[in-house]
Design a protein around this motif. Structure first.
Motif, PDB file in Angstrom:
ATOM      1  N   GLU A  54      -8.378  10.621  -0.982  1.00  0.00           N
ATOM      2  CA  GLU A  54      -8.469  11.299  -2.251  1.00  0.00           C
ATOM      3  C   GLU A  54      -7.318  11.771  -2.552  1.00  0.00           C
ATOM      4  O   GLU A  54      -6.944  12.482  -4.032  1.00  0.00           O
ATOM      5  CB  GLU A  54      -9.672  12.309  -2.188  1.00  0.00           C
ATOM      6  CG  GLU A  54     -11.059  11.721  -2.345  1.00  0.00           C
ATOM      7  CD  GLU A  54     -12.157  12.858  -2.294  1.00  0.00           C
ATOM      8  OE1 GLU A  54     -13.255  12.419  -2.958  1.00  0.00           O
ATOM      9  OE2 GLU A  54     -11.880  13.874  -1.973  1.00  0.00           O
ATOM     10  N   VAL A  55      -6.349  12.056  -1.989  1.00  0.00           N
ATOM     11  CA  VAL A  55      -4.944  12.603  -2.269  1.00  0.00           C
ATOM     12  C   VAL A  55      -4.186  11.878  -3.523  1.00  0.00           C
ATOM     13  O   VAL A  55      -4.063  10.559  -3.172  1.00  0.00           O
ATOM     14  CB  VAL A  55      -3.991  12.887  -1.017  1.00  0.00           C
ATOM     15  CG1 VAL A  55      -2.583  13.493  -1.410  1.00  0.00           C
ATOM     16  CG2 VAL A  55      -4.526  13.904  -0.319  1.00  0.00           C
ATOM     17  N   THR A  56      -3.582  12.563  -4.262  1.00  0.00           N
ATOM     18  CA  THR A  56      -2.848  11.876  -5.292  1.00  0.00           C
ATOM     19  C   THR A  56      -1.518  12.583  -5.619  1.00  0.00           C
ATOM     20  O   THR A  56      -1.447  13.931  -5.642  1.00  0.00           O
ATOM     21  CB  THR A  56      -3.495  11.744  -6.744  1.00  0.00           C
ATOM     22  OG1 THR A  56      -4.818  11.262  -6.546  1.00  0.00           O
ATOM     23  CG2 THR A  56      -2.561  11.173  -7.646  1.00  0.00           C
ATOM     24  N   PRO A  57      -0.233  11.836  -5.502  1.00  0.00           N
ATOM     25  CA  PRO A  57      -0.291  10.466  -5.404  1.00  0.00           C
ATOM     26  C   PRO A  57      -0.453   9.995  -3.684  1.00  0.00           C
ATOM     27  O   PRO A  57       0.091  10.839  -2.946  1.00  0.00           O
ATOM     28  CB  PRO A  57       1.168  10.084  -5.947  1.00  0.00           C
ATOM     29  CG  PRO A  57       1.948  11.330  -5.278  1.00  0.00           C
ATOM     30  CD  PRO A  57       1.049  12.330  -5.548  1.00  0.00           C
ATOM     31  N   LEU A  58      -0.742   8.930  -3.357  1.00  0.00           N
ATOM     32  CA  LEU A  58      -1.295   8.400  -1.970  1.00  0.00           C
ATOM     33  C   LEU A  58       0.084   8.074  -1.379  1.00  0.00           C
ATOM     34  O   LEU A  58       0.703   7.128  -1.958  1.00  0.00           O
ATOM     35  CB  LEU A  58      -2.137   7.235  -2.195  1.00  0.00           C
ATOM     36  CG  LEU A  58      -2.970   6.661  -0.844  1.00  0.00           C
ATOM     37  CD1 LEU A  58      -3.764   7.800  -0.127  1.00  0.00           C
ATOM     38  CD2 LEU A  58      -3.859   5.547  -1.044  1.00  0.00           C
ATOM     39  N   GLY A  59       0.290   8.350  -0.280  1.00  0.00           N
ATOM     40  CA  GLY A  59       1.479   8.141   0.431  1.00  0.00           C
ATOM     41  C   GLY A  59       1.176   7.579   1.818  1.00  0.00           C
ATOM     42  O   GLY A  59      -0.055   7.364   2.275  1.00  0.00           O
ATOM     43  N   ASP A  60       2.076   7.201   2.756  1.00  0.00           N
ATOM     44  CA  ASP A  60       1.933   6.597   3.866  1.00  0.00           C
ATOM     45  C   ASP A  60       1.115   7.340   5.110  1.00  0.00           C
ATOM     46  O   ASP A  60       0.465   6.968   5.562  1.00  0.00           O
ATOM     47  CB  ASP A  60       3.271   6.214   4.589  1.00  0.00           C
ATOM     48  CG  ASP A  60       3.828   5.014   3.677  1.00  0.00           C
ATOM     49  OD1 ASP A  60       2.935   4.231   3.225  1.00  0.00           O
ATOM     50  OD2 ASP A  60       5.148   4.893   3.586  1.00  0.00           O
TER      51      ASP A  60
ATOM     52  N   SER B 281     -13.902  -2.415   3.940  1.00  0.00           N
ATOM     53  CA  SER B 281     -13.104  -2.644   3.056  1.00  0.00           C
ATOM     54  C   SER B 281     -11.900  -1.782   3.083  1.00  0.00           C
ATOM     55  O   SER B 281     -10.638  -2.123   2.665  1.00  0.00           O
ATOM     56  CB  SER B 281     -13.817  -2.416   1.803  1.00  0.00           C
ATOM     57  OG  SER B 281     -13.197  -3.033   0.670  1.00  0.00           O
ATOM     58  N   LEU B 282     -12.087  -0.697   3.293  1.00  0.00           N
ATOM     59  CA  LEU B 282     -10.959   0.412   3.422  1.00  0.00           C
ATOM     60  C   LEU B 282      -9.959   0.316   4.572  1.00  0.00           C
ATOM     61  O   LEU B 282      -8.666   0.645   4.414  1.00  0.00           O
ATOM     62  CB  LEU B 282     -11.453   1.779   3.385  1.00  0.00           C
ATOM     63  CG  LEU B 282     -12.132   2.522   2.394  1.00  0.00           C
ATOM     64  CD1 LEU B 282     -13.110   3.700   2.525  1.00  0.00           C
ATOM     65  CD2 LEU B 282     -11.181   2.614   1.112  1.00  0.00           C
ATOM     66  N   ILE B 283     -10.441  -0.323   5.559  1.00  0.00           N
ATOM     67  CA  ILE B 283      -9.368  -0.540   6.592  1.00  0.00           C
ATOM     68  C   ILE B 283      -8.372  -1.805   6.234  1.00  0.00           C
ATOM     69  O   ILE B 283      -7.202  -2.012   6.488  1.00  0.00           O
ATOM     70  CB  ILE B 283     -10.070  -1.113   8.049  1.00  0.00           C
ATOM     71  CG1 ILE B 283     -10.269   0.141   9.007  1.00  0.00           C
ATOM     72  CG2 ILE B 283      -9.498  -2.047   8.765  1.00  0.00           C
ATOM     73  CD1 ILE B 283     -10.942  -0.219  10.136  1.00  0.00           C
ATOM     74  N   GLU B 284      -9.275  -2.925   5.373  1.00  0.00           N
ATOM     75  CA  GLU B 284      -8.383  -4.057   4.930  1.00  0.00           C
ATOM     76  C   GLU B 284      -7.219  -3.458   4.127  1.00  0.00           C
ATOM     77  O   GLU B 284      -5.985  -3.750   3.953  1.00  0.00           O
ATOM     78  CB  GLU B 284      -9.281  -4.889   4.225  1.00  0.00           C
ATOM     79  CG  GLU B 284      -9.885  -5.588   5.176  1.00  0.00           C
ATOM     80  CD  GLU B 284     -10.989  -6.731   4.371  1.00  0.00           C
ATOM     81  OE1 GLU B 284     -10.864  -6.694   3.194  1.00  0.00           O
ATOM     82  OE2 GLU B 284     -12.010  -7.251   5.064  1.00  0.00           O
ATOM     83  N   PHE B 285      -7.623  -2.317   3.286  1.00  0.00           N
ATOM     84  CA  PHE B 285      -6.625  -1.748   2.028  1.00  0.00           C
ATOM     85  C   PHE B 285      -5.542  -1.012   3.001  1.00  0.00           C
ATOM     86  O   PHE B 285      -4.308  -1.168   2.981  1.00  0.00           O
ATOM     87  CB  PHE B 285      -7.479  -0.552   1.269  1.00  0.00           C
ATOM     88  CG  PHE B 285      -6.358   0.311   0.674  1.00  0.00           C
ATOM     89  CD1 PHE B 285      -5.986  -0.297  -0.729  1.00  0.00           C
ATOM     90  CD2 PHE B 285      -6.090   1.467   1.004  1.00  0.00           C
ATOM     91  CE1 PHE B 285      -4.962   0.447  -1.412  1.00  0.00           C
ATOM     92  CE2 PHE B 285      -5.189   2.195   0.293  1.00  0.00           C
ATOM     93  CZ  PHE B 285      -4.660   1.732  -0.928  1.00  0.00           C
TER      94      PHE B 285
ATOM     95  N   GLU C 206      -0.561  -1.462  -5.309  1.00  0.00           N
ATOM     96  CA  GLU C 206      -0.737  -2.171  -6.467  1.00  0.00           C
ATOM     97  C   GLU C 206      -2.099  -1.290  -7.266  1.00  0.00           C
ATOM     98  O   GLU C 206      -3.067  -0.993  -6.615  1.00  0.00           O
ATOM     99  CB  GLU C 206      -1.489  -3.553  -6.175  1.00  0.00           C
ATOM    100  CG  GLU C 206      -0.232  -4.394  -5.702  1.00  0.00           C
ATOM    101  CD  GLU C 206      -0.622  -5.783  -5.308  1.00  0.00           C
ATOM    102  OE1 GLU C 206      -1.839  -6.090  -5.839  1.00  0.00           O
ATOM    103  OE2 GLU C 206       0.062  -6.390  -4.678  1.00  0.00           O
ATOM    104  N   THR C 207      -1.824  -1.294  -8.714  1.00  0.00           N
ATOM    105  CA  THR C 207      -2.997  -0.732  -9.569  1.00  0.00           C
ATOM    106  C   THR C 207      -4.448  -1.196  -9.221  1.00  0.00           C
ATOM    107  O   THR C 207      -5.297  -0.349  -9.079  1.00  0.00           O
ATOM    108  CB  THR C 207      -2.608  -0.843 -11.054  1.00  0.00           C
ATOM    109  OG1 THR C 207      -1.285  -0.289 -11.279  1.00  0.00           O
ATOM    110  CG2 THR C 207      -3.581   0.078 -11.887  1.00  0.00           C
TER     111      THR C 207
END
Length: 389
Positions: free
Chosen positions: A144-150, A315-319, A328-329
């Motif tokens: 949920e953090v914005t911006p999302l980082g490594d 699905s989130l693991i694939e992301f 990508e947006t």
């Protein structure tokens, strides 16, 4: 619901008043037949309502969801109260010590005892589900953090890996426990950061050779519908109570992680000619279909929220595996939708798991009390039938 608490109170009050009245033997018999028919109708109405309002998705009370299972527990408690009223309230103890009840009641009391172990295992299994919930909450918090980082993605991936590994853990992992502890309320105290934590939550308190599947099959033993004249007497409510108890325990073992569930998919036969059994048969078939569809007898159960959590986790693991900064947006929007769905599941678990554990504890203690009441009545009947010295 057709069979509301108000209706139940009216039913219990009716039996109480009737059995305190002085009536002819014929009148008593006629009234008793009406009570037995009304009890069967109430059981049928309760499960018909549960069946008809069960949804195929998460829009309402989805089958084997937390809200659905809580309704199922409510129905069990209501039916158990009416059953005791029909069989015990104001009745001469000698009436329930005669054939066929002299055999059927001890069998029911044995099912009561076996169901206590199942209640214990389910409460512990829900502790295991809470550990899965904590892992999912870590994922939500990180993504949920914005911006999302490594860094956030790595943290989420670590929790996701533990979550998926825990969900695919085989039942035999439960058998690594040592000593059995039947008391409620003991918590694992684990943080949920390790995929084996949820296994320990069960294995600490269940015997190494205990099997949920074998326990359910043992409860099904000798479960046969009354025939002939017995089908219109007190044997019928005893059979109904046994059937409802077995069904509820069977459904919970299917839904919640429990030790050794192989073979559970075999459902017990119910007589289709009995009206009250029709909705039970329908629910049983739906649950059996879900069991066959998933083909994962070693997973953590069929609980709807866990099933959705697993799909979102994959699905989130694939992301996370393919994450590159900046993301990508389109992929980022999809991830956010999944995280929102996962957060909603965690919210439902947070609101529903603890109350459901409390309900199961209530079922546990209600069964203990009911068994004690029946034993007292049977003891009284034994003393009345004993020859005078």
């Amino acid at each position: 619901m057709p069979a509301t608490t108000e209706n139940q109170g009216s039913f219990l009050g009716r039996i109480s008043i009737r059995r305190n009245q002085v009536m002819s033997m014929d009148g008593t018999h006629d009234q008793e037949m009406e009570d037995l028919e009304l009890f069967q109708k109430h059981v049928g109405d309760r499960f018909s309502e549960l069946f008809s309002t069960t949804t195929e998705d998460s829009s309402g009370d989805a089958l084997l969801s937390i809200s659905w299972l809580r309704r199922l527990l409510d129905e069990l408690l209501c039916i158990e109260a009416e059953f005791k009223a029909v069989l015990l309230m104001g009745r001469d103890p000698s009436q329930i010590a005669k054939p066929p009840l002299d055999k059927l009641l001890p069998e029911l009391l044995d099912r009561f005892v076996k169901s206590l172990d199942v209640c214990n295992a389910v409460v512990l299994g829900l502790d295991a589900v809470k550990n899965l919930q904590r892992l999912a909450e870590i994922v939500v918090d990180a993504l949920e953090v914005t911006p999302l980082g490594d860094g956030q993605v790595r943290r989420a991936k670590k929790a996701l890996s533990a979550l998926i590994a825990a969900m695919l853990h085989e039942d035999n992992a439960y058998a690594k426990g040592t000593e059995r502890n039947r008391s409620f309320g003991r918590r694992s105290g684990n943080s949920g950061s390790n995929s084996k934590d949820w296994v320990r939550a069960l294995s600490w308190t269940m015997a190494r050779n205990w099997s949920a599947s074998k326990q359910i099959h043992a409860m099904m033993s000798n479960l046969a519908a009354p025939r002939g004249a017995e089908s219109s007497g007190l044997a019928q409510p005893v059979y109904i109570m046994s059937t409802v108890l077995v069904f509820v325990m069977w459904a919970f073992v299917a839904a919640v992680p429990c030790q050794e569930r192989n073979g559970l998919g075999t459902h017990f036969p119910l007589p289709r000619q009995l009206n009250w059994a029709q909705p039970l048969i329908g629910l049983q078939e739906k649950i059996a279909e879900e069991w066959k569809k998933k083909e994962k007898k070693g997973n953590v159960g069929l609980l709807e929220e866990m099933h959705r959590m697993e799909k979102l986790g994959q699905s989130l693991i694939e992301f996370a595996d393919s994450f590159q900064f900046p993301p990508e947006t389109e992929r980022l929007d999809e991830m956010k939708r999944n995280v929102e769905d996962l957060a909603e599941i965690c919210k439902k678990m947070d609101q529903g798991l603890e109350p459901m554990q409390q309900q199961i504890r209530e079922v546990f203690h209600r069964i203990v009390r009911s068994r004690a009441e029946f034993l007292v009545v049977l003891d009284q009947a034994g003393k009345l039938s004993a020859p005078a010295v």
